[in-house]
Design a protein around this motif. Sequence first.
Motif, PDB file in Angstrom:
ATOM      1  N   THR A  89       0.808  -1.228   0.000  1.00 47.54           N
ATOM      2  CA  THR A  89       0.000   0.000   0.000  1.00 47.54           C
ATOM      3  C   THR A  89       0.841   1.279   0.000  1.00 47.54           C
ATOM      4  OG1 THR A  89      -0.070  -0.234   2.400  1.00 47.54           O
ATOM      5  CG2 THR A  89      -1.997  -1.015   1.181  1.00 47.54           C
ATOM      6  N   GLY A  90       2.166   1.124   0.086  1.00 46.92           N
ATOM      7  CA  GLY A  90       3.032   2.312   0.071  1.00 46.92           C
ATOM      8  C   GLY A  90       2.933   3.121   1.351  1.00 46.92           C
TER       9      GLY A  90
ATOM     10  N   CYS B  66      18.277   0.201   3.474  1.00 46.67           N
ATOM     11  CA  CYS B  66      19.156   0.705   2.392  1.00 46.67           C
ATOM     12  C   CYS B  66      18.415   1.635   1.437  1.00 46.67           C
ATOM     13  CB  CYS B  66      19.843  -0.395   1.606  1.00 46.67           C
ATOM     14  SG  CYS B  66      21.127  -1.210   2.557  1.00 46.67           S
ATOM     15  N   ALA B  67      17.226   2.101   1.841  1.00 47.88           N
ATOM     16  CA  ALA B  67      16.507   3.080   1.026  1.00 47.88           C
ATOM     17  C   ALA B  67      15.871   4.151   1.915  1.00 47.88           C
ATOM     18  CB  ALA B  67      15.421   2.408   0.193  1.00 47.88           C
TER      19      ALA B  67
ATOM     20  N   GLY C 205       7.132   1.253  -8.166  1.00 48.13           N
ATOM     21  CA  GLY C 205       8.263   1.048  -7.260  1.00 48.13           C
ATOM     22  C   GLY C 205       9.346   2.058  -7.603  1.00 48.13           C
ATOM     23  N   HIS C 206       9.896   2.700  -6.575  1.00 47.46           N
ATOM     24  CA  HIS C 206      10.974   3.658  -6.845  1.00 47.46           C
ATOM     25  C   HIS C 206      12.079   3.461  -5.815  1.00 47.46           C
ATOM     26  CE1 HIS C 206       8.278   5.983  -4.139  1.00 47.46           C
ATOM     27  NE2 HIS C 206       7.345   5.754  -5.043  1.00 47.46           N
ATOM     28  N   LEU C 207      12.633   2.255  -5.814  1.00 44.43           N
ATOM     29  CA  LEU C 207      13.717   2.001  -4.857  1.00 44.43           C
ATOM     30  C   LEU C 207      14.865   1.277  -5.534  1.00 44.43           C
ATOM     31  CD1 LEU C 207      13.001  -0.908  -2.335  1.00 44.43           C
ATOM     32  CD2 LEU C 207      12.127  -0.824  -4.640  1.00 44.43           C
TER      33      LEU C 207
ATOM     34  N   ASP D 205       8.681   6.369   0.561  1.00 45.86           N
ATOM     35  CA  ASP D 205       9.613   6.845  -0.463  1.00 45.86           C
ATOM     36  C   ASP D 205      10.153   5.705  -1.324  1.00 45.86           C
ATOM     37  OD1 ASP D 205       9.432   9.551   0.068  1.00 45.86           O
ATOM     38  OD2 ASP D 205      11.017   9.509   1.580  1.00 45.86           O
ATOM     39  N   THR D 206       9.650   4.493  -1.113  1.00 46.82           N
ATOM     40  CA  THR D 206      10.148   3.393  -1.948  1.00 46.82           C
ATOM     41  C   THR D 206       9.077   2.828  -2.888  1.00 46.82           C
ATOM     42  OG1 THR D 206       9.724   1.772  -0.180  1.00 46.82           O
ATOM     43  CG2 THR D 206      11.962   2.660  -0.331  1.00 46.82           C
TER      44      THR D 206
END
Length: 262
Positions: A11-12, A42-43, A210-212, A167-168
């Motif tokens: 769900t972010g 690590c993110a 996805g932005h990781l 943020d991931t």
Amino acid sequence: MYIYMHNETATGVTNDLAAVRALLDKHAHPALLLVDGVSSICALDFRMDEWGVDVALTGSQKALSMPTGMGIVCASPRALEASKTARSVRVFFDWKDYLRFYDMGTYWPYTPSIQLLYGLRTALDLIFEEGLDNVVRRHNRLGTATRLAVEAWGLSNCCQKEEWFSDTVTAVVVPPNIDSAEVVRHAWKRYNLSLGLGLNKVAGKVFRIGHLGNLNELQLLGCLSGVEMVLKDVGYPVKLGSGVAAAAAYLSNSTPLIPSRI
Ligand SMILES: Cc1ncc(COP(=O)(O)O)c(C=O)c1O
């Protein structure tokens, strides 16, 4: 034992681990705190010692940008002590076996996946070369840019509170007349773009971006422009370029120079 998810990938949503720790402390709760950091470590900002985390685990396939196959576990002295008297059934992942071999040097109780260990070395070198703080900042930029694009498309974030925004990964809610699984299918079939499906309760209702990991600003903009085209193709009245413009305007103001090239 208290098991907590740092970042909820479906769900972010990013949970406030410091607050969880404070709550346990307030009640002098003796539970060990185990954190699933699969889509955070690590993110996102993660502080094992400061937040009194007893066991943290992650996988190779998320922020480390490696193939799947490796589980990484870190245990506090308190957790190691507790494991000595724990009566749960353990076989492959019994720390005792690993610790015994560590005492002898770099040995493993079972055949290790050497290629993944080489991959981990390289993944960590890349992270440390960038600097862990910079990695966390980059993820914040990528998350913010994605959220700005979602807003510009007139869509909403599945995560309803700003302080929980991840943020991931961003889960984007589609209008009721659109099946989010179709968005994911179409992205794959036409643009070779991998989006995440909505799972369980939000199946058909959200798709995930996805932005990781090893991802930069320009790669994200490519992804966002792909999402816009997909949305248009499935019948959502999106203005092509609107999300990309919002994200690019923000990124052009916030992306720092690459330290090694200054
Ligand atoms: C937060 C979180 N925990 C656990 C898992 C499960 O990881 P695995 O599929 O490697 O068991 C995932 C997978 O995406 C995840 O996002």
